[in-house]
Design a protein around this motif. Structure first.
Motif, PDB file in Angstrom:
ATOM      1  N   ARG A  30      -0.680   7.393  -0.024  1.00  0.00           N
ATOM      2  CA  ARG A  30      -0.580   8.792  -0.465  1.00  0.00           C
ATOM      3  C   ARG A  30      -1.889   9.271  -1.078  1.00  0.00           C
ATOM      4  O   ARG A  30      -2.325  10.393  -0.855  1.00  0.00           O
ATOM      5  CB  ARG A  30       0.514   8.916  -1.533  1.00  0.00           C
ATOM      6  N   ARG A  31      -2.481   8.393  -1.884  1.00  0.00           N
ATOM      7  CA  ARG A  31      -3.738   8.764  -2.533  1.00  0.00           C
ATOM      8  C   ARG A  31      -4.775   9.095  -1.454  1.00  0.00           C
ATOM      9  O   ARG A  31      -5.532  10.047  -1.583  1.00  0.00           O
ATOM     10  CB  ARG A  31      -4.216   7.616  -3.429  1.00  0.00           C
ATOM     11  N   MET A  32      -4.795   8.285  -0.403  1.00  0.00           N
ATOM     12  CA  MET A  32      -5.784   8.509   0.643  1.00  0.00           C
ATOM     13  C   MET A  32      -5.464   9.763   1.455  1.00  0.00           C
ATOM     14  O   MET A  32      -6.365  10.417   1.983  1.00  0.00           O
ATOM     15  CB  MET A  32      -5.866   7.290   1.556  1.00  0.00           C
ATOM     16  N   ALA A  33      -4.181  10.128   1.518  1.00  0.00           N
ATOM     17  CA  ALA A  33      -3.789  11.317   2.280  1.00  0.00           C
ATOM     18  C   ALA A  33      -4.321  12.606   1.651  1.00  0.00           C
ATOM     19  O   ALA A  33      -4.330  13.650   2.295  1.00  0.00           O
ATOM     20  CB  ALA A  33      -2.267  11.390   2.401  1.00  0.00           C
TER      21      ALA A  33
ATOM     22  N   GLU B  66       5.703   7.175   3.081  1.00  0.00           N
ATOM     23  CA  GLU B  66       6.005   7.054   1.649  1.00  0.00           C
ATOM     24  C   GLU B  66       7.449   6.663   1.431  1.00  0.00           C
ATOM     25  O   GLU B  66       8.248   6.748   2.331  1.00  0.00           O
ATOM     26  CB  GLU B  66       5.710   8.355   0.922  1.00  0.00           C
TER      27      GLU B  66
ATOM     28  N   LEU C 123      -6.485   3.103   7.070  1.00  0.00           N
ATOM     29  CA  LEU C 123      -6.205   1.905   6.272  1.00  0.00           C
ATOM     30  C   LEU C 123      -5.335   0.921   7.065  1.00  0.00           C
ATOM     31  O   LEU C 123      -5.591  -0.284   7.079  1.00  0.00           O
ATOM     32  CB  LEU C 123      -5.483   2.345   4.993  1.00  0.00           C
TER      33      LEU C 123
ATOM     34  N   ARG D  27       2.873   1.422  -3.545  1.00  0.00           N
ATOM     35  CA  ARG D  27       2.081   1.680  -4.736  1.00  0.00           C
ATOM     36  C   ARG D  27       1.281   2.979  -4.613  1.00  0.00           C
ATOM     37  O   ARG D  27       0.473   3.283  -5.470  1.00  0.00           O
ATOM     38  CB  ARG D  27       1.187   0.488  -5.010  1.00  0.00           C
ATOM     39  N   GLY D  28       1.515   3.740  -3.543  1.00  0.00           N
ATOM     40  CA  GLY D  28       0.892   5.062  -3.443  1.00  0.00           C
ATOM     41  C   GLY D  28      -0.548   5.034  -2.967  1.00  0.00           C
ATOM     42  O   GLY D  28      -1.238   6.045  -3.050  1.00  0.00           O
ATOM     43  N   VAL D  29      -1.011   3.879  -2.458  1.00  0.00           N
ATOM     44  CA  VAL D  29      -2.390   3.806  -1.964  1.00  0.00           C
ATOM     45  C   VAL D  29      -2.550   4.726  -0.740  1.00  0.00           C
ATOM     46  O   VAL D  29      -3.552   5.434  -0.608  1.00  0.00           O
ATOM     47  CB  VAL D  29      -2.757   2.344  -1.604  1.00  0.00           C
TER      48      VAL D  29
ATOM     49  N   TYR E 207       0.834  -1.206   0.000  1.00  0.00           N
ATOM     50  CA  TYR E 207       0.000   0.000   0.000  1.00  0.00           C
ATOM     51  C   TYR E 207       0.871   1.259   0.000  1.00  0.00           C
ATOM     52  O   TYR E 207       0.561   2.243  -0.642  1.00  0.00           O
ATOM     53  CB  TYR E 207      -0.908   0.033   1.239  1.00  0.00           C
TER      54      TYR E 207
END
Lengths: 300, 247
Positions: free
Chosen positions: B90-93, B247, B102, B86-88, B83
């Motif tokens: 960061r995307r949620m941030a 990250e 998460l 793969r930036g999952v 997570y």
């Protein structure tokens, strides 16, 4: 009214400045482009706007809010599409849309959104099974599902084929038509020229120029480009003396002149006087490409 | 409209259910191992060396610990580091929900799966081989919850010190075998030679084995065993919090 205000922004990584004193304002309802070569600091700048990074110096405001101190407030009105970010591999498109809709206090209905983005047939498909273009469309949907006032799109069309890229462009125009402000990071000239109301050309962490696309083209060098291969070499100095010519050079036998309409006539007269034939004579309008190369220093 | 945290938990549960590998190793494998051990006739014979117990009796806590190790060390670290990589996260941030939601959902799910696996192992032991149920259920549950926390903290520490998913899988495996050994997978802790046993009981799973064994026999887990597991949990949690990068 400015919805995004960036003032004197600086951010360094390990002593090396990525963003070195950036100031710009994005007006509500416009498509604002940040254009620059790789490593110019574009992504760092928008990450500060998204609240993912804390600036070393300067201030960033989104609708008057500080993205770091008021993270909740900013994330509620700002939708983001990130470079190199993925979703859980086994998450389906429908689940992703439902999940992200649940994050926001007043989300958009994701069904019409999916419809407009051509994702309706893919709702049951897992993220890992989507094509590059479908993933990008899903990211646009997720950026919009919270009903944001501003969307930040970072290298949105990188990796898309020309057709998917054009589809995405018309989509962004739709988004703006709904009154959403778009902050677009790109290194595609064509994309910036087609979409943006104003463009900040960023180079080495600073703004090299900020203007409308046509303003940038006018500002950097001549708007008319004349190229030809002369049947015999022209004497040096003759080209430089042409009226309106701002740039004239001989590139391995092919002459390139930036100038105005007057320059075109002067070139033809000059060639006739010397009885030189111009092979493959082309007169074109300068594009943002030319302006960009003029404005950013050559990368070696 | 579900609350954001509930939506994250629901989504992650669905994703968890789509990982047949993790489900097998956490939920099924420990009980199957217990069933196979019990099929060996000599393991069902009461032994004086084991204090009047059978080998299969000693393998119930082993199967319980194995489920916790599978969940915390094998299944969870690749998910969390994936997570991050793969930036999952960061995307949620960039949303109003913090990516910590998460991580919390993943800890809850792996912890819950480990506890279900433990119940399953105890039930299989009872039904298939007549292994006595824990005589001090509250003490047993306390030891179980504490050990689950230790296993999750160990897994979280693996995530924290690993830069990539590949490194996390490698470190996870490197820690996995000592963890299985100290949990008594090859030789049950109670059957180890005295000197070895004293050392093993200083490790989180060795101490947990002792605590579970005591509670199964009807007593409260000893302070030493509970203290060792709690100390490990505290240290590993602090390490995970200290070194985890978003990250």
């Amino acid at each position: 009214m400015a919805i995004v205000e960036v003032d004197g922004l600086r951010k360094s990584y390990g002593g090396r400045p990525a963003v070195d004193g950036l100031t710009f304002r994005v007006e509500e309802g416009e498509i604002f482009g940040i254009l620059g070569p790789n490593g110019a600091g574009k992504t760092t700048a928008v990450e500060c706007v998204e609240g993912l990074r804390t600036p070393d110096e300067g201030t960033v405001r989104v609708a008057g809010l500080d993205p770091v101190a008021d993270h909740d407030g900013v994330t509620r009105i700002l939708g983001a599409q990130l470079q190199e970010s993925e979703l859980q591999a086994k998450l389906t498109v429908r689940e992703a849309l439902e999940l992200y809709a649940a994050f926001y206090p007043r989300p958009a209905d994701w069904r019409p959104l999916a419809e407009r983005l051509g994702l309706t047939g893919k709702l049951g498909t897992r993220f890992a099974g989507l094509s590059g273009g479908q993933k990008q469309r899903l990211f646009i949907a997720l950026a919009l599902v919270g009903n944001p006032r501003v969307v930040v799109l970072d290298e949105l069309t990188t990796g898309l084929d020309p057709r998917a890229r054009r589809d995405t462009w018309s989509l962004i125009e739709d988004v703006r038509a709904r009154g959403v402000t778009v902050l677009l990071v790109t290194h595609f000239m064509e994309e910036a020229q087609r979409l943006c109301d104003r463009i900040a050309v960023v180079d080495k962490g600073r703004i090299a120029a900020l203007d409308t696309p046509s303003g940038l083209i006018r500002r950097a060098g001549g708007a008319t480009v004349i190229t030809f291969t002369p049947s015999q070499p022209l004497a040096e100095g003759e080209l430089a003396g042409l009226p309106g010519a701002v740039l004239a050079e001989d590139r391995d036998g092919r002459v390139v002149i930036h100038g105005t309409d007057d320059t075109v006539n002067a070139v033809i007269t000059l060639l006739a006087r010397h009885r030189i034939t111009a092979h493959q004579l082309r007169v074109t309008e300068a594009t943002l490409d030319d302006a960009f190369l003029d404005l950013t220093e050559e990368q070696v | 409209m579900p609350s954001p945290a509930a939506a994250v938990l629901r989504t992650e549960s669905r994703l968890f259910a789509r990982e047949p590998g993790s489900l097998f190793w956490i939920l099924v494998f420990p009980s199957v191992l217990l069933l196979i051990i019990g099929l060996v006739p000599s393991f069902r014979v009461v032994s004086d060396e084991l204090g009047g117990r059978r080998v299969v009796d000693l393998y119930v806590p082993v199967a319980v610990l194995l489920g916790l190790i599978m969940a915390g060390l094998q299944a969870m670290p690749p998910v969390l580091t994936g997570y991050r990589e793969r930036g999952v996260l960061r995307r949620m941030a960039t949303t109003p929900v913090r990516p910590a939601a998460l991580l919390t959902a993943q800890l809850v799910l792996h912890g819950a799966a480990a506890l279900v696996s433990a119940l399953l192992a105890v039930a299989v032991g009872r039904i298939a081989y007549g292994v006595e149920l824990p005589e001090q259920p509250a003490g047993y549950l306390l030891a179980l919850l504490l050990t689950t926390a230790a296993a999750l903290a160990l897994g979280a520490t693996v995530c924290a010190v690993s830069r990539t998913q590949k490194i996390a899988t490698a470190i996870g495996s490197a820690v996995f075998f000592p963890a299985m050994f100290t949990a008594g997978v090859w030789v049950p802790v109670q059957a180890m030679p005295e000197a070895l046993r004293r050392i093993v009981e200083l490790t989180p799973f060795g101490a947990a084995s002792e605590a579970l064994d005591r509670a199964a026999a009807g007593g409260w887990p000893g302070w030493a065993a509970v203290g060792v597991t709690a100390l490990w949990t505290a240290l590993l949690t602090a390490a995970a919090v200290r070194w985890f990068r978003w990250e």
